[in-house]
Design a protein around this motif. Structure first.
Motif, PDB file in Angstrom:
ATOM      1  N   PHE A  42       0.847  -1.185   0.000  1.00 31.94           N
ATOM      2  CA  PHE A  42       0.000   0.000   0.000  1.00 31.94           C
ATOM      3  C   PHE A  42       0.883   1.235   0.000  1.00 31.94           C
ATOM      4  N   LYS A  43       0.272   2.382  -0.226  1.00 24.83           N
ATOM      5  CA  LYS A  43       1.025   3.637  -0.356  1.00 24.83           C
ATOM      6  C   LYS A  43       1.532   4.115   1.001  1.00 24.83           C
ATOM      7  N   THR A  44       2.793   4.500   1.011  1.00 27.63           N
ATOM      8  CA  THR A  44       3.400   5.050   2.222  1.00 27.63           C
ATOM      9  C   THR A  44       4.164   6.319   1.864  1.00 27.63           C
ATOM     10  N   ILE A  45       4.447   7.086   2.894  1.00 31.31           N
ATOM     11  CA  ILE A  45       5.306   8.255   2.741  1.00 31.31           C
ATOM     12  C   ILE A  45       6.297   8.234   3.893  1.00 31.31           C
ATOM     13  N   ARG A  46       7.530   8.540   3.588  1.00 33.43           N
ATOM     14  CA  ARG A  46       8.572   8.581   4.611  1.00 33.43           C
ATOM     15  C   ARG A  46       8.884  10.046   4.894  1.00 33.43           C
ATOM     16  N   ILE A  47       8.827  10.396   6.173  1.00 38.31           N
ATOM     17  CA  ILE A  47       9.153  11.745   6.629  1.00 38.31           C
ATOM     18  C   ILE A  47      10.288  11.579   7.634  1.00 38.31           C
ATOM     19  N   GLY A  48      11.501  11.868   7.172  1.00 40.46           N
ATOM     20  CA  GLY A  48      12.653  11.565   8.011  1.00 40.46           C
ATOM     21  C   GLY A  48      12.730  10.060   8.182  1.00 40.46           C
ATOM     22  N   ASN A  49      12.737   9.589   9.421  1.00 40.45           N
ATOM     23  CA  ASN A  49      12.711   8.149   9.638  1.00 40.45           C
ATOM     24  C   ASN A  49      11.336   7.659  10.085  1.00 40.45           C
ATOM     25  N   MET A  50      10.297   8.477   9.894  1.00 42.76           N
ATOM     26  CA  MET A  50       8.924   8.057  10.196  1.00 42.76           C
ATOM     27  C   MET A  50       8.261   7.575   8.912  1.00 42.76           C
ATOM     28  N   ILE A  51       7.423   6.572   9.051  1.00 41.97           N
ATOM     29  CA  ILE A  51       6.643   6.086   7.920  1.00 41.97           C
ATOM     30  C   ILE A  51       5.178   6.350   8.222  1.00 41.97           C
ATOM     31  N   ARG A  52       4.478   6.935   7.254  1.00 47.28           N
ATOM     32  CA  ARG A  52       3.037   7.143   7.365  1.00 47.28           C
ATOM     33  C   ARG A  52       2.378   6.367   6.233  1.00 47.28           C
ATOM     34  N   ILE A  53       1.285   5.693   6.571  1.00 53.56           N
ATOM     35  CA  ILE A  53       0.581   4.842   5.623  1.00 53.56           C
ATOM     36  C   ILE A  53      -0.733   5.508   5.246  1.00 53.56           C
ATOM     37  N   SER A  54      -1.004   5.584   3.951  1.00 54.07           N
ATOM     38  CA  SER A  54      -2.255   6.157   3.463  1.00 54.07           C
ATOM     39  C   SER A  54      -3.424   5.331   3.996  1.00 54.07           C
ATOM     40  N   ARG A  55      -4.347   5.983   4.682  1.00 54.25           N
ATOM     41  CA  ARG A  55      -5.512   5.294   5.246  1.00 54.25           C
ATOM     42  C   ARG A  55      -6.327   4.626   4.138  1.00 54.25           C
ATOM     43  N   LYS A  56      -6.587   5.349   3.052  1.00 53.29           N
ATOM     44  CA  LYS A  56      -7.389   4.800   1.955  1.00 53.29           C
ATOM     45  C   LYS A  56      -6.689   3.601   1.335  1.00 53.29           C
ATOM     46  N   SER A  57      -5.415   3.727   1.064  1.00 53.42           N
ATOM     47  CA  SER A  57      -4.659   2.645   0.465  1.00 53.42           C
ATOM     48  C   SER A  57      -4.638   1.422   1.381  1.00 53.42           C
ATOM     49  N   PHE A  58      -4.457   1.635   2.666  1.00 54.68           N
ATOM     50  CA  PHE A  58      -4.431   0.533   3.629  1.00 54.68           C
ATOM     51  C   PHE A  58      -5.794  -0.147   3.708  1.00 54.68           C
ATOM     52  N   GLU A  59      -6.863   0.655   3.765  1.00 51.76           N
ATOM     53  CA  GLU A  59      -8.207   0.078   3.855  1.00 51.76           C
ATOM     54  C   GLU A  59      -8.577  -0.652   2.565  1.00 51.76           C
ATOM     55  N   ASP A  60      -8.138  -0.147   1.405  1.00 50.77           N
ATOM     56  CA  ASP A  60      -8.349  -0.856   0.146  1.00 50.77           C
ATOM     57  C   ASP A  60      -7.608  -2.196   0.159  1.00 50.77           C
ATOM     58  N   TRP A  61      -6.395  -2.207   0.695  1.00 53.22           N
ATOM     59  CA  TRP A  61      -5.612  -3.433   0.809  1.00 53.22           C
ATOM     60  C   TRP A  61      -6.314  -4.434   1.722  1.00 53.22           C
ATOM     61  N   LEU A  62      -6.856  -3.950   2.844  1.00 58.54           N
ATOM     62  CA  LEU A  62      -7.594  -4.838   3.747  1.00 58.54           C
ATOM     63  C   LEU A  62      -8.759  -5.504   3.028  1.00 58.54           C
ATOM     64  N   LYS A  63      -9.503  -4.724   2.256  1.00 59.94           N
ATOM     65  CA  LYS A  63     -10.637  -5.268   1.498  1.00 59.94           C
ATOM     66  C   LYS A  63     -10.173  -6.305   0.483  1.00 59.94           C
ATOM     67  N   ALA A  64      -9.104  -6.000  -0.220  1.00 61.97           N
ATOM     68  CA  ALA A  64      -8.580  -6.916  -1.234  1.00 61.97           C
ATOM     69  C   ALA A  64      -8.110  -8.224  -0.603  1.00 61.97           C
ATOM     70  N   GLU A  65      -7.587  -8.146   0.605  1.00 63.37           N
ATOM     71  CA  GLU A  65      -7.110  -9.325   1.321  1.00 63.37           C
ATOM     72  C   GLU A  65      -8.245 -10.067   2.026  1.00 63.37           C
ATOM     73  N   GLY A  66      -9.435  -9.457   2.033  1.00 66.65           N
ATOM     74  CA  GLY A  66     -10.575 -10.080   2.707  1.00 66.65           C
ATOM     75  C   GLY A  66     -10.515  -9.961   4.213  1.00 66.65           C
ATOM     76  N   LEU A  67      -9.764  -8.978   4.710  1.00 64.99           N
ATOM     77  CA  LEU A  67      -9.588  -8.815   6.157  1.00 64.99           C
ATOM     78  C   LEU A  67     -10.480  -7.739   6.748  1.00 64.99           C
ATOM     79  N   ASP A  68     -11.163  -6.961   5.919  1.00 65.62           N
ATOM     80  CA  ASP A  68     -11.946  -5.844   6.436  1.00 65.62           C
ATOM     81  C   ASP A  68     -13.122  -6.310   7.285  1.00 65.62           C
ATOM     82  N   ASP A  69     -13.732  -7.453   6.989  1.00 65.42           N
ATOM     83  CA  ASP A  69     -14.846  -7.959   7.795  1.00 65.42           C
ATOM     84  C   ASP A  69     -14.393  -8.408   9.173  1.00 65.42           C
TER      85      ASP A  69
END
Length: 72
Positions: A42-69
């Motif tokens: 899923f989409k991420t952004i690195r700010i210095g040594n922090m990683i932030r994960i796109s909420r939409k991208s992560f939730e789309d990944w959960l759905k695709a993996e069948g884990l959202d339920d």
């Protein structure tokens, strides 16, 4: 009083997860969450040594993996 700063913080928190946040959501360890975040699943952004994960991208990944339920 500057309320726009508070609103900006809330907006950015609503749009991203931290690695610790996805670890808690998925009930996995931080090391596994870091591997997942850097895997390109899923989409991420690195700010210095922090990683932030796109909420939409992560939730789309959960759905695709069948884990959202399971998370509700």
């Amino acid at each position: 009083m500057n309320t726009s700063t508070t609103n900006e913080k809330e907006t950015s928190q609503n749009r991203t997860y931290t690695v610790g946040g996805i670890a808690a959501i998925l009930a996995i360890g931080r090391a596994s969450a870091y591997k997942l975040a850097t895997s390109g699943a899923f989409k991420t952004i690195r700010i210095g040594n922090m990683i932030r994960i796109s909420r939409k991208s992560f939730e789309d990944w959960l759905k695709a993996e069948g884990l959202d339920d399971e998370m509700e």
